[in-house]
Design an enzyme around this catalytic site. Structure first.
Site, PDB file in Angstrom:
ATOM      1  N   CYS A   2      55.080  55.524  36.926  1.00 33.30           N
ATOM      2  CA  CYS A   2      54.610  55.610  35.528  1.00 33.30           C
ATOM      3  C   CYS A   2      54.385  57.118  35.115  1.00 33.30           C
ATOM      4  O   CYS A   2      54.324  57.833  36.066  1.00 33.30           O
ATOM      5  CB  CYS A   2      53.489  54.805  35.476  1.00 33.30           C
ATOM      6  SG  CYS A   2      53.452  52.999  35.921  1.00 33.30           S
ATOM      7  N   ARG A  27      59.827  58.894  33.722  1.00 31.05           N
ATOM      8  CA  ARG A  27      59.268  58.592  34.775  1.00 31.05           C
ATOM      9  C   ARG A  27      59.349  57.099  34.850  1.00 31.05           C
ATOM     10  O   ARG A  27      58.943  56.275  35.805  1.00 31.05           O
ATOM     11  CB  ARG A  27      57.873  58.883  35.001  1.00 31.05           C
ATOM     12  CG  ARG A  27      57.666  60.556  34.995  1.00 31.05           C
ATOM     13  CD  ARG A  27      56.384  61.169  35.058  1.00 31.05           C
ATOM     14  NE  ARG A  27      55.606  60.437  36.211  1.00 31.05           N
ATOM     15  CZ  ARG A  27      55.749  60.949  37.587  1.00 31.05           C
ATOM     16  NH1 ARG A  27      56.326  62.148  37.437  1.00 31.05           N
ATOM     17  NH2 ARG A  27      55.400  60.583  38.591  1.00 31.05           N
ATOM     18  N   TRP A  75      56.482  51.852  34.690  1.00 32.40           N
ATOM     19  CA  TRP A  75      57.423  51.211  35.441  1.00 32.40           C
ATOM     20  C   TRP A  75      56.803  50.215  36.430  1.00 32.40           C
ATOM     21  O   TRP A  75      56.108  50.676  37.396  1.00 32.40           O
ATOM     22  CB  TRP A  75      58.374  52.132  36.587  1.00 32.40           C
ATOM     23  CG  TRP A  75      59.357  51.823  36.859  1.00 32.40           C
ATOM     24  CD1 TRP A  75      60.715  52.264  36.385  1.00 32.40           C
ATOM     25  CD2 TRP A  75      59.743  51.248  38.321  1.00 32.40           C
ATOM     26  NE1 TRP A  75      61.705  51.554  37.185  1.00 32.40           N
ATOM     27  CE2 TRP A  75      60.931  51.192  38.315  1.00 32.40           C
ATOM     28  CE3 TRP A  75      58.945  50.834  39.215  1.00 32.40           C
ATOM     29  CZ2 TRP A  75      61.606  50.306  39.587  1.00 32.40           C
ATOM     30  CZ3 TRP A  75      59.298  50.052  40.501  1.00 32.40           C
ATOM     31  CH2 TRP A  75      60.812  49.977  40.498  1.00 32.40           C
ATOM     32  N   ASN A 101      48.651  55.468  37.521  1.00 36.01           N
ATOM     33  CA  ASN A 101      50.304  55.433  38.117  1.00 36.01           C
ATOM     34  C   ASN A 101      50.023  55.269  39.515  1.00 36.01           C
ATOM     35  O   ASN A 101      49.400  55.933  40.328  1.00 36.01           O
ATOM     36  CB  ASN A 101      50.873  56.596  37.730  1.00 36.01           C
ATOM     37  CG  ASN A 101      52.155  57.002  38.645  1.00 36.01           C
ATOM     38  OD1 ASN A 101      52.865  56.016  38.916  1.00 36.01           O
ATOM     39  ND2 ASN A 101      52.459  58.087  38.977  1.00 36.01           N
ATOM     40  N   GLY A 102      50.751  54.342  40.008  1.00 35.31           N
ATOM     41  CA  GLY A 102      50.607  53.805  41.454  1.00 35.31           C
ATOM     42  C   GLY A 102      50.483  52.463  41.754  1.00 35.31           C
ATOM     43  O   GLY A 102      50.611  51.505  40.970  1.00 35.31           O
ATOM     44  N   GLU A 488      77.945  60.601  46.607  1.00 34.38           N
ATOM     45  CA  GLU A 488      77.296  61.043  45.365  1.00 34.38           C
ATOM     46  C   GLU A 488      77.956  60.517  44.271  1.00 34.38           C
ATOM     47  O   GLU A 488      77.388  60.119  43.183  1.00 34.38           O
ATOM     48  CB  GLU A 488      76.928  62.653  45.446  1.00 34.38           C
ATOM     49  CG  GLU A 488      76.238  62.960  44.308  1.00 34.38           C
ATOM     50  CD  GLU A 488      74.973  62.472  43.991  1.00 34.38           C
ATOM     51  OE1 GLU A 488      74.485  62.752  42.834  1.00 34.38           O
ATOM     52  OE2 GLU A 488      74.298  61.673  44.976  1.00 34.38           O
ATOM     53  N   LYS A 492      76.358  58.213  41.336  1.00 40.22           N
ATOM     54  CA  LYS A 492      76.298  58.457  39.855  1.00 40.22           C
ATOM     55  C   LYS A 492      76.706  57.395  38.746  1.00 40.22           C
ATOM     56  O   LYS A 492      76.160  56.963  37.900  1.00 40.22           O
ATOM     57  CB  LYS A 492      76.893  59.793  39.735  1.00 40.22           C
ATOM     58  CG  LYS A 492      76.135  61.029  40.049  1.00 40.22           C
ATOM     59  CD  LYS A 492      75.102  61.486  39.469  1.00 40.22           C
ATOM     60  CE  LYS A 492      73.379  61.148  39.879  1.00 40.22           C
ATOM     61  NZ  LYS A 492      73.326  61.460  41.186  1.00 40.22           N
ATOM     62  N   GLU A 495      74.597  54.054  38.812  1.00 37.49           N
ATOM     63  CA  GLU A 495      73.121  54.325  38.675  1.00 37.49           C
ATOM     64  C   GLU A 495      73.251  54.175  36.942  1.00 37.49           C
ATOM     65  O   GLU A 495      72.264  54.035  36.269  1.00 37.49           O
ATOM     66  CB  GLU A 495      72.442  55.343  38.989  1.00 37.49           C
ATOM     67  CG  GLU A 495      72.695  56.851  39.012  1.00 37.49           C
ATOM     68  CD  GLU A 495      71.687  57.641  39.750  1.00 37.49           C
ATOM     69  OE1 GLU A 495      70.490  57.370  39.622  1.00 37.49           O
ATOM     70  OE2 GLU A 495      72.173  58.464  40.479  1.00 37.49           O
ATOM     71  N   HIS A 511      89.794  50.964  57.917  1.00 41.25           N
ATOM     72  CA  HIS A 511      89.116  49.942  58.612  1.00 41.25           C
ATOM     73  C   HIS A 511      88.337  48.779  57.684  1.00 41.25           C
ATOM     74  O   HIS A 511      87.226  48.263  58.096  1.00 41.25           O
ATOM     75  CB  HIS A 511      87.965  50.509  59.540  1.00 41.25           C
ATOM     76  CG  HIS A 511      88.630  51.648  60.328  1.00 41.25           C
ATOM     77  ND1 HIS A 511      89.316  51.321  61.156  1.00 41.25           N
ATOM     78  CD2 HIS A 511      88.679  53.090  60.139  1.00 41.25           C
ATOM     79  CE1 HIS A 511      89.943  52.575  61.740  1.00 41.25           C
ATOM     80  NE2 HIS A 511      89.410  53.403  61.086  1.00 41.25           N
ATOM     81  N   LYS A 610      62.703  58.511  37.348  1.00 37.84           N
ATOM     82  CA  LYS A 610      62.924  59.835  38.085  1.00 37.84           C
ATOM     83  C   LYS A 610      62.498  60.050  39.230  1.00 37.84           C
ATOM     84  O   LYS A 610      63.028  60.464  40.272  1.00 37.84           O
ATOM     85  CB  LYS A 610      62.527  60.829  37.101  1.00 37.84           C
ATOM     86  CG  LYS A 610      62.980  62.240  37.654  1.00 37.84           C
ATOM     87  CD  LYS A 610      64.545  62.178  37.383  1.00 37.84           C
ATOM     88  CE  LYS A 610      65.152  63.518  37.980  1.00 37.84           C
ATOM     89  NZ  LYS A 610      66.417  63.560  38.117  1.00 37.84           N
TER      90      LYS A 610
HETATM   91  C1  AGP Z   1      69.454  60.144  41.862  1.00 31.46           C
HETATM   92  O1  AGP Z   1      70.348  60.480  40.785  1.00 31.46           O
HETATM   93  C2  AGP Z   1      68.457  59.218  41.649  1.00 31.46           C
HETATM   94  N1  AGP Z   1      67.455  59.578  40.569  1.00 31.46           N
HETATM   95  C3  AGP Z   1      67.554  58.818  43.191  1.00 31.46           C
HETATM   96  O2  AGP Z   1      68.480  58.341  43.877  1.00 31.46           O
HETATM   97  C4  AGP Z   1      66.843  60.286  43.564  1.00 31.46           C
HETATM   98  O3  AGP Z   1      67.651  61.389  44.152  1.00 31.46           O
HETATM   99  C5  AGP Z   1      65.974  59.532  44.708  1.00 31.46           C
HETATM  100  O4  AGP Z   1      64.925  58.628  43.964  1.00 31.46           O
HETATM  101  C6  AGP Z   1      65.398  60.840  45.369  1.00 31.46           C
HETATM  102  O5  AGP Z   1      64.339  61.714  44.262  1.00 31.46           O
HETATM  103  P1  AGP Z   1      63.922  62.840  44.933  1.00 31.46           P
HETATM  104  O6  AGP Z   1      64.761  63.832  45.188  1.00 31.46           O
HETATM  105  O7  AGP Z   1      63.105  63.226  43.617  1.00 31.46           O
HETATM  106  O8  AGP Z   1      62.944  62.693  46.072  1.00 31.46           O
END
Ligand code: AGP
Length: 615
Positions: A2, A27, A75, A101-102, A488, A492, A495, A511, A610
């Site tokens: 959060c 966040r 969140w 937050n937590g 990657e 992208k 997500e 395979h 994030k």
């Molecule tokens: C990637 O686009 C995502 N936001 C997510 O996979 C992110 O890379 C992952 O949560 C790791 O975050 P960090 O690099 O802040 O540890």
């Protein structure tokens, strides 16, 4: 995951807290709320939905005056996203209000105890349990808010960053953290608290980053008193002057933070090697490595721990560290590593990669590695983050704030830092020739211009995005250094567009995944000249013969693949180990444009946040 914001001072708190929540919305964004104190009344408004929804509801529900305010964007972990479970939460008496937050893991047991003592609960959250526990301590022990928070927290198990206000003591806010980040902005007779500095950077550059297990009583016109939660030891807070500016956390004319951050990569990469890569002198300076060269260069093994995109950067680093420094590398999902009872010795160096520096699984992997005697080197983007302070040494990526949830410039700057590290170790160990070393430095220096080049294919990529935006699946293929880039690219697309996509080593296709190929399946293939080109071309022919739609990322001037592919996107030529810094650009843009065309919330994709500060 959060975002929390608080203010106590001389100005109206509402606009400060509201804008702060808008800045922290990346966040977590499934519900939001604000509490304000106007000297007489403690009032609150909260709602399921975005901060924008809160703004319209709050301004119709309560008066916005008051010089104390606490705000939260959520969140959900405990209790589904709805009005009742959104924060802030009052205590039963209504005197106390809290934002958190937590996760309080033992909240259920505490709740049962409090129920026996007559407390009632409106929500399903762990947070409401905590504020009533604090109230109960005040009642039972007759102590002040600060002491009550300390006593209560010492009964909890879990992670938290909290801010608590007691309307009967209106000139102070009490904050505390364990596991989740918390910064205090120190202004002229005013104080800000937040999950990171973005909510208060326009008001002050002076920040105190609370360490794990610390709490603070923030008194209006008096100051900040920091203590250890466990043993009440007084701590002399370190006020850090932040190098952050407002412009860096605004969109700068782009439609989305993600697009802005994609276009910031040329500068982010040069900012990351500036002052470290001295091409003329043929030198690389990295304090974190220089000060620990013997330990790092003589490591028996590198173990890279990370999550998500950072894990993909770790995979690229595996190739370059083994290639240039000749040290065996293992790349681990931090979430698996922390529970796998891994074999770690003091001869191992663990490299932890994290943009936010707050990812719980990565932090836990670090703590485990340190317990077992390994040396831990961190690669983080957020200065002052928990991971950057937990590791034995490290190097920051200088990508600037990354606000789009989908990581882009953090990925390329992580690869930049790890490439410099590999080159430095290779030169030190003599596993790379001086001429090769110098050639790498000169080529790295040309990368920002080449990324600008790659960004010029944006219009073509929009055309490809329009063509394949309605696909339900997509495959990404790459070999060698570009296999992690394929992973990657797939992440992208998944997500931000919610289209199912998978990345594979191109040769692995035969395979199994090749069974997925038909005229409906777009296949993105990274086929740059350097690195197994011929083999990738034959993989493209295998796809073509099964009518797959081929989008090929090729080296400028490649005519051969152009014959085979449906679409070809060119990137400038460079050395194999640096190709990921170029080939990832068109994949970032492709996922971005498809998501925009599908009307998705690119900067705040559903179900994501994030930084993942809970496991
Ligand atoms: C990637 O686009 C995502 N936001 C997510 O996979 C992110 O890379 C992952 O949560 C790791 O975050 P960090 O690099 O802040 O540890």
């Amino acid at each position: 995951m959060c975002g929390i914001v608080g203010y106590i001072g001389h100005r109206d708190a509402y606009p400060v807290v509201l804008k702060g929540l808008q800045r922290l919305e990346y966040r977590g964004y499934d519900s939001a709320g604000i509490a304000l104190f106007d000297g007489a009344e403690l009032k609150m408004s909260k709602t399921k939905g975005k901060v924008a929804d809160l703004k319209s509801r709050l301004e119709s529900e309560i008066s916005t005056n008051g010089t104390v305010g606490l705000g939260h964007t959520r969140w959900a972990t405990h209790g589904e996203p709805n009005d009742v479970n959104s924060h802030p939460h009052y205590s039963n008496s209504g005197d106390l209000v809290i934002i958190h937050n937590g996760i309080i893991e033992n909240y259920d047991a505490l709740k049962k105890e409090l129920k026996k003592r007559g407390y009632t609960f409106k929500s399903d959250t762990d947070t409401e349990v905590l504020v009533n526990l604090i109230e109960d301590v005040i009642k039972e022990e007759g102590v002040k808010l600060g002491k009550a928070v300390q006593i209560a927290l010492n009964q909890t198990v879990g992670a938290y960053a909290i801010a608590v206000f007691n309307k009967t003591k209106p000139d102070e806010i009490v904050v505390a953290r364990l596991g989740s980040p918390l910064a205090i902005g120190v202004g002229e007779d005013e104080f800000f608290v937040a999950s990171d500095a973005s909510p208060f950077i326009e008001f002050t550059n002076n920040a105190i980053y609370l360490e794990d297990g610390e709490m603070a009583v923030i008194r209006r016109n008096k100051g900040v008193k920091v203590r250890k939660i466990k043993d009440d030891t007084l701590v002399d807070p370190y006020i850090q002057e932040l190098q952050l500016n407002l412009e860096q956390i605004e969109k700068g004319g782009f439609d989305h933070f993600m697009l802005k951050e994609i276009h910031e990569q040329p500068n982010a990469i040069s900012d990351t090697y500036r002052g470290r890569m001295l091409v003329e002198q043929g030198l690389i300076r990295m304090a974190g490595v220089d000060d620990n060269m013997e330990r790092i260069a003589n490591a028996k093994r590198f173990i890279i721990v990370a999550c998500g995109t950072s894990w993909h950067a770790g995979l690229v680093a595996e190739y370059i560290l083994e290639d240039l420094a000749r040290i065996p590398v293992e790349v681990e999902y931090a979430s698996e590593f922390r529970y796998r009872n891994p074999i770690i010795t003091e001869n191992d160096v663990v490299i932890a990669i994290s943009q936010s520096g707050e990812t719980a699984d990565t932090m836990a992997a670090i703590k485990l590695a340190k317990e077992k005697g390994a040396f831990v080197f961190g690669v983080c983007n957020v200065v002052g983050s928990s991971i950057s302070r937990e590791t034995n040494a490290g190097a920051y990526t200088h990508a600037g704030p990354e606000i789009g949830v989908a990581s882009t410039k953090a990925f390329t700057t992580q690869i930049t830092v790890l490439t410099l590290m590999a080159l430095k170790l290779g030169k030190f160990k003599g596993t790379i020739s001086i001429s090769d070393f110098q050639f790498h430095l000169q080529e790295m220096e040309r990368i920002p211009e080449k990324v600008k080049q790659a960004l010029k294919s944006d219009a073509l990529i929009q055309e490809i995005a329009d063509k394949y935006k309605d696909a339900t699946n997509c495959l990404y293929l790459g070999r060698g250094y570009n296999f992690p880039v394929a992973l990657e690219g797939a992440l992208k697309l998944k997500e931000i567009s919610y289209i199912h996509a998978e990345g594979y080593p191109a040769a692995e296709m035969k395979h199994g995944p090749i069974a997925l190929i038909d005229e409906q399946m777009p296949v993105v293939v990274i086929a740059t000249k350097k690195g197994h080109y011929e083999k990738v071309v034959s993989n493209i022919q295998e796809i073509k013969s099964r009518k797959g739609k081929i989008i090929a990322i090729v080296t400028e001037g490649d005519e051969e693949v152009r014959e085979l592919a449906d679409y070809v996107v060119e990137v400038p030529e460079t050395i194999e180990s640096l190709t990921p810094l170029l080939t990832t650009i068109p994949l970032q843009l492709l996922s971005y444009h498809i998501a925009v065309m599908l009307g998705k919330n690119v900067d705040q994709p559903r179900n994501l946040a994030k930084s993942v500060t809970v496991e």
